[in-house]
Write a protein that holds these residues in place. Structure first.
Motif, mmCIF file in Angstrom:
data_model
loop_
_atom_site.group_PDB
_atom_site.id
_atom_site.type_symbol
_atom_site.label_atom_id
_atom_site.label_comp_id
_atom_site.label_asym_id
_atom_site.label_seq_id
_atom_site.Cartn_x
_atom_site.Cartn_y
_atom_site.Cartn_z
ATOM 1 N N LEU A 215 0.836 -1.207 0.000
ATOM 2 C CA LEU A 215 0.000 0.000 0.000
ATOM 3 C C LEU A 215 0.870 1.256 0.000
ATOM 4 O O LEU A 215 0.564 2.236 -0.681
ATOM 5 N N ALA A 216 1.957 1.229 0.751
ATOM 6 C CA ALA A 216 2.879 2.362 0.783
ATOM 7 C C ALA A 216 3.492 2.592 -0.595
ATOM 8 O O ALA A 216 3.617 3.736 -1.048
ATOM 9 N N ALA A 217 3.859 1.513 -1.278
ATOM 10 C CA ALA A 217 4.429 1.639 -2.618
ATOM 11 C C ALA A 217 3.413 2.243 -3.587
ATOM 12 O O ALA A 217 3.763 3.082 -4.423
ATOM 13 N N ILE A 218 2.159 1.855 -3.459
ATOM 14 C CA ILE A 218 1.105 2.428 -4.304
ATOM 15 C C ILE A 218 0.952 3.919 -4.010
ATOM 16 O O ILE A 218 0.856 4.737 -4.932
ATOM 17 N N ALA A 219 0.967 4.283 -2.734
ATOM 18 C CA ALA A 219 0.850 5.695 -2.362
ATOM 19 C C ALA A 219 2.026 6.497 -2.922
ATOM 20 O O ALA A 219 1.846 7.630 -3.390
ATOM 21 N N GLU A 220 3.220 5.926 -2.905
ATOM 22 C CA GLU A 220 4.388 6.603 -3.483
ATOM 23 C C GLU A 220 4.215 6.803 -4.985
ATOM 24 O O GLU A 220 4.588 7.848 -5.525
ATOM 25 N N GLN A 221 3.642 5.817 -5.653
ATOM 26 C CA GLN A 221 3.392 5.960 -7.087
ATOM 27 C C GLN A 221 2.366 7.056 -7.351
ATOM 28 O O GLN A 221 2.513 7.826 -8.304
ATOM 29 N N VAL A 222 1.336 7.133 -6.511
ATOM 30 C CA VAL A 222 0.337 8.199 -6.647
ATOM 31 C C VAL A 222 1.013 9.560 -6.479
ATOM 32 O O VAL A 222 0.740 10.497 -7.233
ATOM 33 N N ALA A 223 1.909 9.679 -5.501
ATOM 34 C CA ALA A 223 2.626 10.930 -5.287
ATOM 35 C C ALA A 223 3.447 11.303 -6.520
ATOM 36 O O ALA A 223 3.430 12.460 -6.962
ATOM 37 N N GLU A 224 4.150 10.329 -7.083
ATOM 38 C CA GLU A 224 4.957 10.585 -8.279
ATOM 39 C C GLU A 224 4.087 10.992 -9.465
ATOM 40 O O GLU A 224 4.420 11.934 -10.198
ATOM 41 N N LEU A 225 2.980 10.295 -9.656
ATOM 42 C CA LEU A 225 2.072 10.633 -10.760
ATOM 43 C C LEU A 225 1.444 12.002 -10.560
ATOM 44 O O LEU A 225 1.290 12.772 -11.524
ATOM 45 N N SER A 226 1.096 12.328 -9.336
ATOM 46 C CA SER A 226 0.533 13.653 -9.045
ATOM 47 C C SER A 226 1.552 14.744 -9.350
ATOM 48 O O SER A 226 1.215 15.785 -9.912
ATOM 49 N N ASP A 227 2.798 14.496 -8.973
ATOM 50 C CA ASP A 227 3.851 15.471 -9.231
ATOM 51 C C ASP A 227 4.078 15.646 -10.728
ATOM 52 O O ASP A 227 4.239 16.775 -11.214
ATOM 53 N N GLN A 228 4.068 14.543 -11.459
ATOM 54 C CA GLN A 228 4.239 14.631 -12.916
ATOM 55 C C GLN A 228 3.062 15.371 -13.553
ATOM 56 O O GLN A 228 3.264 16.223 -14.417
ATOM 57 N N ALA A 229 1.860 15.066 -13.115
ATOM 58 C CA ALA A 229 0.684 15.757 -13.658
ATOM 59 C C ALA A 229 0.735 17.248 -13.331
ATOM 60 O O ALA A 229 0.404 18.089 -14.170
ATOM 61 N N ARG A 230 1.199 17.584 -12.131
ATOM 62 C CA ARG A 230 1.321 18.996 -11.743
ATOM 63 C C ARG A 230 2.311 19.696 -12.663
ATOM 64 O O ARG A 230 2.086 20.807 -13.120
ATOM 65 N N SER A 231 3.403 19.023 -12.952
ATOM 66 C CA SER A 231 4.401 19.574 -13.876
ATOM 67 C C SER A 231 3.804 19.785 -15.260
ATOM 68 O O SER A 231 4.006 20.824 -15.890
ATOM 69 N N ASP A 232 3.073 18.796 -15.721
ATOM 70 C CA ASP A 232 2.473 18.856 -17.056
ATOM 71 C C ASP A 232 1.388 19.924 -17.150
ATOM 72 O O ASP A 232 1.148 20.469 -18.223
ATOM 73 N N LEU A 233 0.725 20.194 -16.031
ATOM 74 C CA LEU A 233 -0.398 21.138 -16.035
ATOM 75 C C LEU A 233 -0.073 22.432 -15.291
ATOM 76 O O LEU A 233 -0.963 23.110 -14.785
ATOM 77 N N ALA A 234 1.209 22.784 -15.240
ATOM 78 C CA ALA A 234 1.657 23.945 -14.462
ATOM 79 C C ALA A 234 0.950 25.232 -14.866
ATOM 80 O O ALA A 234 0.749 26.121 -14.038
ATOM 81 N N SER A 235 0.533 25.335 -16.099
ATOM 82 C CA SER A 235 -0.128 26.566 -16.548
ATOM 83 C C SER A 235 -1.537 26.713 -15.969
ATOM 84 O O SER A 235 -2.110 27.793 -15.991
ATOM 85 N N TRP A 236 -2.087 25.642 -15.439
ATOM 86 C CA TRP A 236 -3.399 25.675 -14.795
ATOM 87 C C TRP A 236 -3.167 25.759 -13.286
ATOM 88 O O TRP A 236 -3.163 24.740 -12.583
ATOM 89 N N ALA A 237 -2.965 26.965 -12.804
ATOM 90 C CA ALA A 237 -2.525 27.177 -11.421
ATOM 91 C C ALA A 237 -3.427 26.495 -10.393
ATOM 92 O O ALA A 237 -2.938 25.887 -9.444
ATOM 93 N N THR A 238 -4.734 26.596 -10.569
ATOM 94 C CA THR A 238 -5.624 26.009 -9.560
ATOM 95 C C THR A 238 -5.565 24.484 -9.584
ATOM 96 O O THR A 238 -5.623 23.841 -8.538
ATOM 97 N N VAL A 239 -5.420 23.914 -10.773
ATOM 98 C CA VAL A 239 -5.294 22.459 -10.893
ATOM 99 C C VAL A 239 -3.959 22.024 -10.307
ATOM 100 O O VAL A 239 -3.888 21.045 -9.539
ATOM 101 N N ALA A 240 -2.897 22.746 -10.614
ATOM 102 C CA ALA A 240 -1.568 22.405 -10.115
ATOM 103 C C ALA A 240 -1.534 22.445 -8.592
ATOM 104 O O ALA A 240 -0.898 21.591 -7.958
#
Length: 72
Positions: free
Chosen positions: A16-41
């Protein structure tokens, strides 16, 4: 997860911890990809922080359980 994983709760918590770490990584990547959408980021950064905290808590719980079982 199949029922066999629940036979060892330390393994289940670690997975479960490994899954949570993957979610954190994916969230960070999505934030990077969507940086121009400040509220989403901002929401994605919050999700990353929460997933990171969850992973830390799950790893701590797994370690504590493992320690307690060895000490019993």
């Amino acid at each position: 997860m199949d029922e066999q994983h629940f036979a060892d709760p330390v393994t289940a918590l670690s997975e479960l911890a490994a899954i949570a770490e993957q979610v954190a990584e994916l969230s960070d990547q999505a934030r990077s990809d969507l940086a121009s959408w400040a509220t989403v980021a901002a929401h994605l950064a919050q999700a990353r922080d929460q997933a990171t905290a969850l992973a830390r808590s799950l790893r701590h719980a797994a370690g504590t359980l493992d320690h307690n079982r060895r000490s019993a």
